[in-house]
Design an enzyme around this catalytic site. Structure first.
Site, short mmCIF file in Angstrom:
data_model
loop_
_atom_site.label_atom_id
_atom_site.label_comp_id
_atom_site.label_asym_id
_atom_site.label_seq_id
_atom_site.Cartn_x
_atom_site.Cartn_y
_atom_site.Cartn_z
N HIS A 58 -8.17 -8.15 3.81
CA HIS A 58 -7.77 -8.99 3.10
C HIS A 58 -7.59 -10.33 3.52
O HIS A 58 -7.14 -10.73 4.54
CB HIS A 58 -6.02 -8.36 2.62
CG HIS A 58 -6.20 -6.98 2.33
ND1 HIS A 58 -5.88 -6.17 3.26
CD2 HIS A 58 -5.96 -6.27 1.21
CE1 HIS A 58 -5.86 -4.83 2.91
NE2 HIS A 58 -5.95 -4.93 1.66
N HIS B 272 -4.63 -6.08 -5.70
CA HIS B 272 -4.57 -7.33 -4.87
C HIS B 272 -5.97 -7.53 -4.45
O HIS B 272 -6.98 -7.10 -4.71
CB HIS B 272 -3.72 -6.88 -3.86
CG HIS B 272 -4.14 -5.48 -3.10
ND1 HIS B 272 -4.01 -4.42 -3.25
CD2 HIS B 272 -4.70 -5.69 -1.95
CE1 HIS B 272 -4.40 -3.70 -2.41
NE2 HIS B 272 -5.03 -4.06 -1.45
N GLU C 230 -5.76 2.57 -2.56
CA GLU C 230 -6.45 1.40 -2.51
C GLU C 230 -6.70 0.83 -3.89
O GLU C 230 -7.28 1.65 -4.73
CB GLU C 230 -7.67 1.27 -1.76
CG GLU C 230 -7.47 1.55 -0.25
CD GLU C 230 -6.86 0.33 0.42
OE1 GLU C 230 -6.64 -0.57 -0.08
OE2 GLU C 230 -6.86 0.45 1.82
N TRP D 96 -15.07 3.10 -1.37
CA TRP D 96 -15.62 1.91 -1.85
C TRP D 96 -17.11 1.52 -1.43
O TRP D 96 -17.91 1.12 -2.05
CB TRP D 96 -14.74 0.79 -1.26
CG TRP D 96 -14.67 0.63 0.32
CD1 TRP D 96 -15.33 0.15 1.25
CD2 TRP D 96 -13.69 1.52 0.73
NE1 TRP D 96 -14.79 0.36 2.39
CE2 TRP D 96 -13.77 1.21 2.46
CE3 TRP D 96 -12.42 2.18 0.47
CZ2 TRP D 96 -12.88 1.54 3.35
CZ3 TRP D 96 -11.60 2.89 1.31
CH2 TRP D 96 -11.75 2.20 2.85
N CYS E 141 -13.86 -4.51 6.35
CA CYS E 141 -13.11 -4.70 5.07
C CYS E 141 -11.92 -5.27 5.44
O CYS E 141 -11.31 -5.37 6.46
CB CYS E 141 -12.71 -3.29 4.16
SG CYS E 141 -14.36 -2.47 3.94
N GLU F 236 -11.80 -7.53 14.46
CA GLU F 236 -11.83 -6.00 14.37
C GLU F 236 -12.94 -5.39 15.17
O GLU F 236 -12.81 -4.37 15.94
CB GLU F 236 -12.09 -5.57 13.01
CG GLU F 236 -11.80 -4.14 12.78
CD GLU F 236 -11.82 -3.87 11.32
OE1 GLU F 236 -12.58 -3.13 10.55
OE2 GLU F 236 -10.96 -4.50 10.70
N TYR G 102 -12.39 -1.86 -7.38
CA TYR G 102 -12.40 -0.33 -7.45
C TYR G 102 -10.86 0.23 -7.07
O TYR G 102 -10.06 -0.78 -6.64
CB TYR G 102 -13.04 0.45 -6.03
CG TYR G 102 -12.46 0.20 -4.67
CD1 TYR G 102 -11.87 1.07 -4.11
CD2 TYR G 102 -12.56 -1.13 -4.13
CE1 TYR G 102 -11.31 1.02 -2.90
CE2 TYR G 102 -11.83 -1.12 -2.89
CZ TYR G 102 -11.32 -0.26 -2.17
OH TYR G 102 -10.51 -0.32 -1.12
N HIS H 222 0.96 -1.12 -0.03
CA HIS H 222 0.04 0.07 0.05
C HIS H 222 0.79 1.26 0.03
O HIS H 222 1.67 1.71 0.90
CB HIS H 222 -0.94 0.08 1.25
CG HIS H 222 -1.93 -1.09 1.30
ND1 HIS H 222 -1.98 -2.32 1.44
CD2 HIS H 222 -3.35 -1.07 0.77
CE1 HIS H 222 -2.97 -3.13 1.33
NE2 HIS H 222 -3.71 -2.09 0.86
N GLU I 184 -8.34 -2.78 -5.38
CA GLU I 184 -8.57 -3.90 -5.01
C GLU I 184 -9.65 -4.52 -5.94
O GLU I 184 -10.70 -3.98 -6.48
CB GLU I 184 -9.15 -3.81 -3.55
CG GLU I 184 -8.07 -3.31 -2.64
CD GLU I 184 -8.60 -3.34 -1.16
OE1 GLU I 184 -7.90 -3.37 -0.42
OE2 GLU I 184 -9.71 -3.25 -0.94
#
Length: 506
Positions: A375, A338, A419, A467, A373, A393, A410, A331, A421
């Site tokens: 990964h 990704h 970002e 997003w 959100c 989280e 996006y 990032h 992704e």
């Protein structure tokens, strides 16, 4: 003792001049090359000197180079090309350079690109975007890395790291030489970056805005060094020591810029010659010069405050996996594509769990967004990744996890972080409240009726993450009740996200 021929004397004189020019003007190259055997060292000096002489023609002309400068550059290139064609020259330096090009089989097209970039300096004063600047640097810097490869004898394809190192060296020069380049009528900091931070180098003052843009460019520069480091393992020991020495010395210029409070106007930042000689000595003595590079890299890498540094799955434009990389290195201002996911957690009353991202997060801090959100880890099923992130989280457990937008993708930027992704979207049923939000991830949470949230976002009354702003219109088309949204076909997921796909292997 046999007498040397006139041709041998000419070459010896030419290579001696190249060594002197490199020592006087390119001391970092000089101390790195000193670690090479003589048969290779002289070729580094020759390539550097050719580039230096051409660059001097342009730079010494001042801020308004006219047709005489262009003619001088053309004449120099013509003499060089004639030396390549004939294999020699009456000019000892060009005879040495031609011998290097022939002996090392350096592709002639590299020099076409190089002289093209030198001509660009005669007419162009600034560059609008980073991509624009990269177009110039291909011929002025990346190509120098390509020229050096036949001298350094890599064991495998090392073009990409060599180009990255050439770019890193030149960007360091640009950042160090802002004041000198202004005197020549040029600005090599992209205009879009200067506007983003509100900085103006023509003021020649260190302001908060100037510090911000310089910090941004230095982090970009360090990323290039990290990309170049991948090529060190491909080099034989002597070449590895040479490149590692030059790489560390150049990177230390960035540290000295920071120590000078980003003042690149008052005087030229330098790494003292004793420090260069000392590092070269340590490289000679070290059994593992890459370890010295890694320590230097770790010390110089900006801590952007990532809560974790788990690997993310890199993908190509089709969504197929191409490898993995740590989150912190992925990032940045030019984030590669990704794999990610986004989830909307809803309770039985139709309320959406909305979160405000922690103000300390490096990407999109303090932004209001959907529930969670993240990964997926390499090889991790997306459903499992959603559950893991919701639990870690927010402290919320979820029941059914339903895929609703399998092909969402996006790109968005804020504060120098992009970002980029492939980001399938899910909806999940909450099995309870958010019991323990992680303060490093989330500043606040709220349960908001979906209909109210969607209406506010669609009407522009509620500012949300980029997003989320793109997802809400697509989700609203699926119906008024999130828990009744139809499942999207898993066959439409990107290849890297399908069950059984192995990240990093095609």
């Amino acid at each position: 003792m046999s007498a040397t021929s006139p041709d041998e004397q000419l070459l010896a004189a030419g290579y001696a001049t190249c060594a002197r020019v490199t020592r006087e003007h390119g001391t970092t190259y000089y101390w790195g090359a000193r670690l090479l055997p003589e048969r290779d060292r002289r070729h580094v000096f020759a390539v550097y000197t050719l580039a230096r002489l051409a660059d001097d023609i342009v730079d010494l002309a001042g801020p308004d180079p006219g047709p005489d400068t262009a003619a001088e550059l053309d004449a120099f290139e013509a003499r060089f090309l004639d030396a390549l064609d004939t294999g020699t020259s009456e000019d000892p330096v060009l005879a040495a350079v031609a011998t290097t090009v022939r002996d090392r089989r350096i592709p002639h097209e590299c020099f076409t690109r190089f002289f093209g970039a030198m001509r660009q300096d005669l007419t162009r004063r600034e560059y609008e975007t980073w991509d624009d600047l990269l177009g110039y640097m291909d011929g002025s810097a990346a190509v120098i890395g390509e020229m050096m490869l036949p001298v350094l004898h890599p064991s495998a394809d090392a073009v990409a790291p060599a180009r990255a190192l050439g770019l890193a060296f030149q960007l360091t020069n640009f950042l160090r030489d802002v004041g000198e380049d202004l005197d020549r009528g040029r600005v090599y900091v992209p205009q879009e970056d200067l506007r983003r931070f509100g900085a103006d180098p023509h003021d020649r003052r260190v302001t908060p805005e100037w510090r911000a843009v310089m910090a941004f460019e230095i982090e970009r520069n360090r990323r290039l060094y990290r990309e170049a480091d991948a090529g060190l393992a491909l080099l034989p020991p002597a070449s590895r020591r040479c490149v590692a020495t030059a790489r560390v010395l150049y990177a230390r210029i960035l540290e000295r810029i920071e120590a000078a409070d980003y003042d690149v106007f008052a005087s030229r930042v330098r790494v003292p010659t004793p420090a260069k000689a000392g590092l070269a000595a340590r490289m000679v003595a070290s059994r593992d010069p890459v370890a010295l590079v890694n320590r230097d890299r770790a010390a110089a890498t900006t801590d952007l405050g990532w809560v974790s540094d788990d690997p993310v799955v890199l993908v190509d434009d089709t969504g197929a996996p191409t490898g993995t990389a740590p989150k912190s290195t992925v990032h940045h201002d030019d984030t590669p594509l990704h794999l990610a996911f986004s989830c909307y957690v809803v309770d039985d009353e139709g309320r959406l769990l909305v979160t405000t991202r922690a103000a300390s997060k490096p990407s999109f801090p303090g932004v209001l967004t959907n529930t969670v959100c993240g990964h997926p880890l390499p090889g991790e099923h997306l459903d499992a990744a959603v559950r893991r992130r919701a639990r870690d989280e927010l402290g919320v457990e979820v029941g059914e996890v339903r895929l609703v937008l399998p092909r969402f993708r996006y790109r968005a930027a804020q504060g120098g972080i992009v970002e980029n992704e492939v980001c399938p979207v899910f909806v999940a049923r909450a099995l309870g409240p958010a019991t323990a939000p992680d303060p490093e991830e989330v500043d606040d949470t709220a349960w908001v009726p979906w209909a109210e949230f969607a209406a506010d976002v669609l009407a522009g009354r509620r500012a949300v993450s980029p997003w989320c702003a793109e997802q809400v219109p697509l989700l609203a088309e699926l119906g008024p009740d999130p828990l009744s949204w139809p499942a999207g076909p898993r066959a439409e997921l990107p290849p890297a996200a399908r069950l059984g796909a192995t990240a990093g292997a095609r």
